[in-house]
Design an enzyme around this catalytic site. Structure first.
Site, PDB file in Angstrom:
ATOM      1  N   HIS A  42       0.796  -1.327   0.060  1.00  0.00           N
ATOM      2  CA  HIS A  42      -0.002  -0.060   0.001  1.00  0.00           C
ATOM      3  C   HIS A  42       0.775   1.298  -0.037  1.00  0.00           C
ATOM      4  O   HIS A  42       0.385   2.414   0.471  1.00  0.00           O
ATOM      5  CB  HIS A  42      -1.132  -0.094   1.341  1.00  0.00           C
ATOM      6  CG  HIS A  42      -1.725  -1.338   1.540  1.00  0.00           C
ATOM      7  ND1 HIS A  42      -2.944  -1.402   0.876  1.00  0.00           N
ATOM      8  CD2 HIS A  42      -1.263  -2.461   2.159  1.00  0.00           C
ATOM      9  CE1 HIS A  42      -3.240  -2.728   1.237  1.00  0.00           C
ATOM     10  NE2 HIS A  42      -2.147  -3.112   1.838  1.00  0.00           N
TER      11      HIS A  42
ATOM     12  N   SER B 282      15.480  21.383 -15.815  1.00  0.00           N
ATOM     13  CA  SER B 282      14.522  22.328 -15.887  1.00  0.00           C
ATOM     14  C   SER B 282      14.863  23.632 -16.752  1.00  0.00           C
ATOM     15  O   SER B 282      15.943  24.270 -16.240  1.00  0.00           O
ATOM     16  CB  SER B 282      13.434  22.578 -14.836  1.00  0.00           C
ATOM     17  OG  SER B 282      12.978  23.656 -14.856  1.00  0.00           O
TER      18      SER B 282
ATOM     19  N   LYS C 267      16.140  21.594 -10.526  1.00  0.00           N
ATOM     20  CA  LYS C 267      15.519  20.276 -10.791  1.00  0.00           C
ATOM     21  C   LYS C 267      16.359  19.358 -11.376  1.00  0.00           C
ATOM     22  O   LYS C 267      17.489  19.492 -12.174  1.00  0.00           O
ATOM     23  CB  LYS C 267      14.414  20.548 -11.918  1.00  0.00           C
ATOM     24  CG  LYS C 267      13.353  21.377 -11.329  1.00  0.00           C
ATOM     25  CD  LYS C 267      12.467  20.643 -10.225  1.00  0.00           C
ATOM     26  CE  LYS C 267      11.548  19.740 -10.908  1.00  0.00           C
ATOM     27  NZ  LYS C 267      10.512  20.073 -11.739  1.00  0.00           N
TER      28      LYS C 267
ATOM     29  N   GLU D  80      10.079   8.427 -16.769  1.00  0.00           N
ATOM     30  CA  GLU D  80       8.519   8.618 -17.149  1.00  0.00           C
ATOM     31  C   GLU D  80       8.353   8.139 -18.196  1.00  0.00           C
ATOM     32  O   GLU D  80       7.103   7.821 -18.743  1.00  0.00           O
ATOM     33  CB  GLU D  80       8.515  10.434 -16.910  1.00  0.00           C
ATOM     34  CG  GLU D  80       8.582  10.663 -15.433  1.00  0.00           C
ATOM     35  CD  GLU D  80       8.748  12.319 -15.388  1.00  0.00           C
ATOM     36  OE1 GLU D  80       9.983  12.617 -15.414  1.00  0.00           O
ATOM     37  OE2 GLU D  80       7.965  12.931 -15.671  1.00  0.00           O
TER      38      GLU D  80
ATOM     39  N   TYR E  66      -7.822 -13.385 -46.663  1.00  0.00           N
ATOM     40  CA  TYR E  66      -7.222 -12.152 -46.534  1.00  0.00           C
ATOM     41  C   TYR E  66      -8.079 -10.946 -46.749  1.00  0.00           C
ATOM     42  O   TYR E  66      -9.133 -10.945 -47.407  1.00  0.00           O
ATOM     43  CB  TYR E  66      -6.057 -12.059 -47.358  1.00  0.00           C
ATOM     44  CG  TYR E  66      -5.602 -10.458 -47.564  1.00  0.00           C
ATOM     45  CD1 TYR E  66      -4.425 -10.143 -46.523  1.00  0.00           C
ATOM     46  CD2 TYR E  66      -6.088  -9.490 -48.239  1.00  0.00           C
ATOM     47  CE1 TYR E  66      -3.907  -8.952 -46.369  1.00  0.00           C
ATOM     48  CE2 TYR E  66      -5.409  -8.210 -48.341  1.00  0.00           C
ATOM     49  CZ  TYR E  66      -4.423  -8.012 -47.336  1.00  0.00           C
ATOM     50  OH  TYR E  66      -3.838  -6.753 -47.113  1.00  0.00           O
TER      51      TYR E  66
ATOM     52  N   GLN F 149      -3.919  -4.847 -43.600  1.00  0.00           N
ATOM     53  CA  GLN F 149      -2.644  -4.210 -43.877  1.00  0.00           C
ATOM     54  C   GLN F 149      -2.509  -3.225 -42.684  1.00  0.00           C
ATOM     55  O   GLN F 149      -1.205  -2.834 -42.547  1.00  0.00           O
ATOM     56  CB  GLN F 149      -2.873  -3.121 -45.058  1.00  0.00           C
ATOM     57  CG  GLN F 149      -1.718  -2.135 -45.368  1.00  0.00           C
ATOM     58  CD  GLN F 149      -2.097  -1.829 -46.806  1.00  0.00           C
ATOM     59  OE1 GLN F 149      -1.626  -2.452 -47.925  1.00  0.00           O
ATOM     60  NE2 GLN F 149      -2.583  -0.444 -46.894  1.00  0.00           N
TER      61      GLN F 149
END
Ligand code: ARG
Length: 465
Positions: A157, A278, A284, A291, A318, A323
């Site tokens: 948790h 940054s 920063k 990410e 087909y 495609q």
């Protein structure tokens, strides 16, 4: 101008919009090497069976080699009017060797051709991803060995639960990657049958040797049903499913890296090599790579979804809908390869703050379970009762504002008089992890053994390939 591949029945060329929606060369040019390999195998087989002349097959093979060299040198001109990779290659072959080029398409259709090419392409991608997963596992196991004793908080948790070792945490991802490799290997096994020779949908009246082309292309055998061979894309779906699960694993780890590098948490640090700054806030250090690994997962799962939806209503055999199988797949498997390379890089780069980890592991009464286990073992208390007693001791420590191992023995004895000095042996985070020696547990000696076993196994795999 009417199309030179089927112009017999057509008197005018396509509308511009027709051409635009129909063209696939921008995507299926990625399949050039597989297309050429499959055509060479087909031509050699046709000659072997006496269906085309040996001289024609030789001219075709030489022409295809030249085309491969042209594409790789960047001198090949891809023509949108020729729609796809198959017709671009054949069109150039006709320019080079004339009429013999027209014999290559004997007993073949673009339907079995594209199914063959794409199987080969997906198979190559699986092999590349498997190798990348092996590198990722190696990086994890090496760092795990290095940090078999580094204690950190384990969470459930996202609350401090019990102390674990950083090495143990890393080894969890080695196991996940192993199952990912298993899923790709399973997909590869079922994928590895050749559609070539199924022709448009019904097979052909020419005396083909489908075993021969299958073998030449590294397939285990020809596919047994011509309709199935040109109609299914389950090999792509299985591969994308394996890719989706693998990317979910990467994304969970990426999420942990994002959380752990936050100054609020500060359990690990990434170097300049795997962070960005940054443009406005000089302090920063952003974990962009982690990410983006997390974000790529959306695109990979999206590709699986998209193809499932494309396929779900298609009758045999087909349909041109199929495609649309390539763009998302090529992007998704490329994204997975990049995400794996980035995660491997971050695993090698990251530096845990061992002091901060150890301190955090001791916060939040993470050794409360160790105390309860001690009461069970030493005082023969039923676990439920031990849980209750420990809860009261934790509450007492919390009132006093001290960690468990700093609470006075007298204070503990007020709650359970039989507790002795020996209890302090189990209350430190170090002794807690050391005691977790059950199979699969976090004890440093387990982690070292697991990491070493994996490194040996990965070495052996690498030598075998
Ligand atoms: N470009 C097509 C594809 O990727 C090749 C097969 C075309 N076949 C056809 N019958 N039009 O699916």
């Amino acid at each position: 101008m009417s199309n030179k591949m089927w112009g017999g029945r057509f008197s005018t060329g396509p509308d511009a919009v027709m051409e635009e929606i129909n063209v696939s060369i921008d995507v299926d040019r990625h399949l050039y090497a597989q297309d050429i390999a499959a055509s060479k195998a087909h031509a050699a087989m046709l000659a072997g069976q006496g269906i085309i002349a040996a001289e024609d097959a030789d001219a075709i093979a030489r022409g295809l080699d030249t085309i491969l060299a042209e594409i790789e040198a960047g001198t090949f001109t891809f023509k949108r009017a020729l729609e796809d990779i198959h017709m671009n290659v054949e069109g150039r072959l006709a320019e080079m060797i004339g009429a013999a080029a027209g014999r290559l398409h004997t007993a073949r259709s673009r339907n079995d051709q594209v199914a063959t090419d794409f199987r080969l392409w997906v198979r190559d991608s699986i092999d590349a991803i498997d190798a990348a997963l092996g590198d990722y596992q190696r990086a994890l196991a090496e760092r795990a060995l290095e940090h078999a004793d580094t204690v950190m908080p384990g969470f459930t948790h996202l609350q401090t639960a019990q102390p674990v070792t950083f090495g143990h945490h890393l080894m969890a991802y080695v196991e996940m990657a192993a199952r990912d490799r298993g899923r790709f290997a399973d997909a590869r096994t079922r994928l590895n049958e050749s559609p070539l020779g199924a022709a448009a949908l019904a097979g052909t009246s020419f005396p083909l040797d489908r075993e021969r082309t299958a073998r030449a292309l590294g397939f285990d055998r020809p596919m047994a049903n011509s309709l199935d061979a040109v109609s299914d894309r389950d090999f792509v779906l299985e591969t994308l499913a394996a890719a989706s699960i693998a990317s979910v694993h990467l994304s969970r780890f990426a999420e942990e890296i994002v959380i752990w590098t936050s100054p609020l948490v500060g359990l690990i640090r990434l170097s300049d090599r795997f962070t960005t700054g940054s443009s406005i806030m000089p302090q920063k250090r952003n974990p962009d790579a982690a990410e983006l690994v997390r974000a790529k997962t959306g695109r990979i799962i999206g590709a699986l979804n998209a193809l499932l939806i494309v396929m779900k209503g298609l009758p045999l055999a087909y349909q041109k809908d199929m495609q649309e199988d390539k763009q998302g797949t090529i992007e998704a498997l490329g994204a997975l390869a990049l995400a794996l390379a980035a995660m491997t890089g971050m695993v090698r780069d990251l530096v845990p703050d061992a002091a901060r980890m150890k301190k955090a592991a001791g916060e939040g009464y993470a050794t409360a379970t160790d105390l309860a286990d001690w009461l069970v073992r030493e005082l023969k208390m039923p676990f439920r009762e031990a849980h209750h007693v420990t809860g009261r001791i934790v509450a007492r420590a919390s009132e006093a504002g001290v960690p468990l191992h700093r609470l006075a023995l007298a204070a503990m004895r007020e709650i359970e008089p039989r507790i002795t000095e020996a209890v302090f042996d189990v209350l430190s985070v170090q002794s807690s992890v050391k005691s977790r020696t059950s199979f699969g547990g976090t004890a440093p000696k387990n982690v070292r053994a697991q990491a070493r076993a994996w490194l040996r196994r990965l070495d052996k795999d690498r030598k075998a390939t």
